[in-house]
Design a protein around this motif. Structure first.
Motif, short mmCIF file in Angstrom:
data_model
loop_
_atom_site.label_atom_id
_atom_site.label_comp_id
_atom_site.label_asym_id
_atom_site.label_seq_id
_atom_site.Cartn_x
_atom_site.Cartn_y
_atom_site.Cartn_z
N VAL A 150 4.86 -0.94 -9.58
CA VAL A 150 5.54 -0.52 -8.40
C VAL A 150 7.09 -1.04 -8.34
CG1 VAL A 150 5.18 -0.44 -5.95
CG2 VAL A 150 3.36 -0.25 -7.48
N GLU A 151 8.09 -0.05 -8.20
CA GLU A 151 9.45 -0.70 -8.19
C GLU A 151 10.19 0.02 -7.00
OE1 GLU A 151 10.99 0.35 -11.90
OE2 GLU A 151 12.51 -1.04 -11.73
N PHE A 152 11.24 -0.82 -6.54
CA PHE A 152 12.24 -0.36 -5.61
C PHE A 152 13.60 -0.27 -6.16
CE2 PHE A 152 13.68 0.53 -1.59
CZ PHE A 152 14.67 -0.26 -1.28
N ASP A 153 14.31 0.61 -6.28
CA ASP A 153 15.63 0.81 -6.92
C ASP A 153 16.90 0.63 -6.20
OD1 ASP A 153 15.52 4.48 -7.52
OD2 ASP A 153 15.60 3.39 -5.88
N GLY A 154 16.44 0.47 -4.88
CA GLY A 154 17.59 0.27 -4.16
C GLY A 154 17.68 1.20 -2.69
N ASP A 155 16.93 2.40 -2.82
CA ASP A 155 16.80 3.31 -1.53
C ASP A 155 15.38 3.98 -1.61
OD1 ASP A 155 19.04 5.92 -2.81
OD2 ASP A 155 17.34 4.89 -3.77
N GLN A 156 14.77 3.77 -2.83
CA GLN A 156 13.32 4.62 -3.10
C GLN A 156 12.42 3.67 -3.69
OE1 GLN A 156 12.53 7.66 -2.27
NE2 GLN A 156 10.39 7.05 -2.88
N TRP A 157 11.00 3.93 -3.49
CA TRP A 157 10.05 3.20 -4.09
C TRP A 157 9.44 4.18 -5.20
CZ3 TRP A 157 8.45 -1.72 -3.56
CH2 TRP A 157 9.09 -2.37 -2.51
N TRP A 158 9.06 3.50 -6.30
CA TRP A 158 8.51 4.28 -7.26
C TRP A 158 6.96 3.79 -7.73
CZ3 TRP A 158 10.90 8.77 -8.99
CH2 TRP A 158 12.54 8.81 -8.56
N ALA A 159 6.16 4.68 -8.11
CA ALA A 159 5.07 3.90 -8.98
C ALA A 159 4.82 4.38 -10.39
CB ALA A 159 3.72 4.74 -8.53
N GLN A 212 9.66 -8.60 0.39
CA GLN A 212 11.11 -8.70 0.87
C GLN A 212 12.08 -9.03 -0.35
OE1 GLN A 212 8.46 -10.06 2.34
NE2 GLN A 212 8.67 -10.81 4.58
N ASP A 213 11.47 -9.88 -1.25
CA ASP A 213 12.20 -10.62 -2.16
C ASP A 213 12.05 -9.98 -3.44
OD1 ASP A 213 13.59 -12.14 -0.32
OD2 ASP A 213 12.08 -13.48 -0.48
N LYS A 214 10.99 -8.80 -3.47
CA LYS A 214 10.61 -8.52 -4.80
C LYS A 214 11.03 -7.05 -4.98
CE LYS A 214 6.20 -10.79 -4.98
NZ LYS A 214 6.49 -11.63 -6.18
N ARG A 215 11.40 -6.67 -6.28
CA ARG A 215 11.93 -5.27 -6.69
C ARG A 215 11.03 -4.57 -7.48
NH1 ARG A 215 14.63 -5.92 -2.84
NH2 ARG A 215 16.77 -5.41 -2.51
N ARG A 216 10.11 -5.30 -8.24
CA ARG A 216 9.26 -4.70 -9.05
C ARG A 216 7.87 -5.61 -9.32
NH1 ARG A 216 9.10 -1.57 -13.73
NH2 ARG A 216 7.77 -2.14 -15.61
N VAL A 217 6.91 -5.03 -9.04
CA VAL A 217 5.61 -5.65 -9.22
C VAL A 217 4.60 -4.99 -10.23
CG1 VAL A 217 3.28 -5.92 -7.89
CG2 VAL A 217 5.62 -6.29 -6.83
N THR A 218 3.80 -5.72 -11.11
CA THR A 218 3.04 -5.13 -12.05
C THR A 218 1.54 -5.19 -12.03
OG1 THR A 218 3.37 -7.07 -13.62
CG2 THR A 218 5.21 -5.27 -13.83
N LEU A 219 0.86 -4.50 -12.31
CA LEU A 219 -0.63 -4.70 -12.17
C LEU A 219 -1.45 -4.30 -13.72
CD1 LEU A 219 -2.83 -3.36 -9.53
CD2 LEU A 219 -3.39 -2.75 -11.65
#
Length: 553
Positions: free
Chosen positions: A50-59, A20-27
């Motif tokens: 893994v990143e959310f840029d406002g309307d789309q998720w990206w790996a 909910q409160d995350k826009r970017r997660v690193t591994l």
């Protein structure tokens, strides 16, 4: 937007990461990643985002050595992902998904009643701010408890009964049943259910009735806003009037309250009634809210007792396991004429996956094995003991070193779990002739310190053990002279880290070894352990440390 990443590792571990409160997660392997797996050798230090840029998720692969895949296809740079896509890096798989919508067949959370946030009667769950009964709006808890009677008893008597019932030391399953009975009986409900949060999922713990259909808006209101909620008559509430689930259940009135300790919500209590003979009141809401606070504290205390008991049992078992493992490793150096030998292994936890052993061979020869099982803790220790037992049995066959390593790998690979492997270095020494054979299965290459001051690396070998059954391991022959020293070690030595995340490294190890040239094997082992300890300072050990030194005397 999706709010969860399902994180799965090959050792069977699974957890859910709220987004909910995350826009970017690193591994990666480094400790400063959001998802850090320092024991996964396939991962790079910073492997994946893994990143959310406002309307789309990206790996996004962060330039890793071994790559990242989405749904089995290797990616380069960034790649769009959606619900259900599986992102794999090393031994970790991330799955993007929606929040859990349903716990089991007992409770189903439905998407109806979107306007719930503006309907019904609400009350704060803070014990110092409980709304007064009868619509007076005061903050006097005693006044609220003195007003309208609950079915068959007074409000104060109901709380006293709750205090008495919850004061005992019951196991958690019995405690949940008591909480449910108190909740349903105190407000005269027909049905009720107690649920606790396990991770991000609500799990039913005790119930009276079947097939609860609860609005997700109600659930989220309780868990996120920490408010108690009363619906006096669903037929009169606009938000519920067209709800088919309410019609199907014939629910006329319900109360939902959080199980809350201070600012932490650990679950909820829901009760309802299919008739309006006696609809719930604001006083019922107040009573159930206070009762839920008391119950939540009792649940947390019971959980702490269970955790403490489990930790005591686990600590005792680990202590026994550590003693057994210490007894499996050599306690003294072998008395081989012409050789000065010393070895030591220290686990970073109670038990570890590092291994070394001495094998007594015919004609005064000595065999030495140094290994490292992937992972740490009990599972690695069990696999280590299995490898040791197989090695000792195979050593009795008196095969050449290459055949011995090949047969050991085949034996280990048959029974090795899919998420485990072993690195192993083995050698045989004939002190009478100086003949030295060695073979390596993916382990750190040892160093050979010649008496004249030169240093040689022993890199030859094959892949790690436990994965490919048909691998054949070669053995390399060398000649040792008087004063030559062979230093075997696990990666816990060179990868030891200081508080600033700097590694001890092979260059520092070589400098120490060259300074120790001419010393006894035991002196060298002790000096290297002291050097690593000084380097780490107050930083915790991140891996087991093993060192074996052999000197031609």
């Amino acid at each position: 937007m999706p709010r969860e990443l399902l994180v799965q590792s090959q050792d069977g571990g699974t957890r859910t990461l709220p987004m909910q409160d995350k826009r970017r997660v690193t591994l990666g392997r480094a400790a400063d990643n959001d998802l850090a797996y320092p024991d996964d050798p396939v991962l790079s230090r910073r492997h994946l985002a893994v990143e959310f840029d406002g309307d789309q998720w990206w790996a996004e692969d962060l330039g890793s050595k071994n790559g990242t895949s989405v749904n089995g296809n290797r990616i380069s740079g960034r790649r769009k992902i959606g619900i259900g896509d599986r992102v794999t890096a090393g031994r970790v798989t991330l799955t993007l998904r929606d929040p859990v919508q349903e716990t089991d067949h007992t409770v189903v959370f439905v998407a109806e009643v979107p306007g719930i946030e503006t309907h019904g009667t609400q009350v704060s769950t803070n014990l110092e701010q409980v709304v007064g009964a009868g619509g007076g709006g005061g903050n006097d808890l005693e006044a609220a408890l003195r007003t309208a009677p609950v079915v068959g008893t007074t409000r104060v008597q109901a709380l006293l009964e709750a205090g008495r019932e919850l004061a005992g030391h019951r196991p958690l399953p019995d405690l949940f049943k008591v909480i449910l009975d108190l909740s349903v009986n105190s407000v005269g409900a027909r049905r009720g259910i107690v649920m606790t949060l396990e991770g991000n999922e609500l799990v039913p713990r005790a119930k009276r009735g079947e097939n609860f259909l609860i609005s997700r808006a109600v659930r989220d209101k309780i868990l996120q806003s920490k408010d108690s909620l009363l619906i006096l008559d669903t037929s009169q509430e606009e938000a519920f009037r067209s709800s088919m689930t309410i019609v199907q259940q014939r629910v006329k009135s319900f109360i939902a309250v959080p199980l809350q300790t201070k600012d932490k919500v650990i679950g909820l209590i829901y009760v309802d009634s299919p008739d309006i003979v006696r609809p719930f009141t604001k006083e019922d809401l107040t009573l159930l809210t206070v009762m839920a606070n008391i119950a939540a504290v009792r649940i947390e205390n019971a959980r702490l007792v269970e955790v403490e008991q489990a930790e005591r049992v686990m600590a005792k078992e680990l202590e026994q396991a550590a003693e057994i493992q210490r007894n499996l490793l050599p306690k003294v150096s072998p008395p081989v004429l012409g050789l000065d030998v010393a070895g030591r292994s220290v686990a970073c936890r109670s038990v570890g996956g590092d291994y070394f052993d001495y094998l007594t061979l015919p004609d005064n020869k000595l065999g030495i094995l140094v290994g490292d099982v992937a992972g740490k803790g009990m599972s690695a220790a069990l696999l280590m003991s299995s490898v040791q037992a197989r090695a000792q049995v195979l050593a009795e066959e008196n095969d050449d070193l290459g055949t011995f390593l090949t047969r050991l790998n085949r034996s280990v690979a048959i029974n090795c779990p899919g998420n485990r492997f072993i690195t192993l270095f083995g050698c045989t020494i004939n002190p009478a002739t100086g003949e030295f054979w060695y073979g390596n299965a993916g382990h750190n290459p040892p160093y050979l310190l010649r008496a004249n001051g030169t240093v040689e690396n022993l890199p030859a070998g094959g892949p790690v053990m436990g994965i490919l059954k048909q691998v054949t391991y070669p053995a390399v022959k060398m000649q040792l002279g008087r004063g030559d020293v062979v230093v075997m070690f696990s990666d816990g030595v060179t990868e030891a880290r200081a508080l600033n995340d700097e590694e001890y490294g092979e260059d520092r190890l070589l400098m120490e070894l060259q300074a120790l040239r001419g010393q006894s094997a035991e002196h060298i082992v002790q000096a290297i352990f002291d050097s690593v300890e000084r380097f780490m300072g107050d930083a915790p050990a991140g891996d087991d440390i093993t060192l074996v030194v052999v000197r031609m005397s």
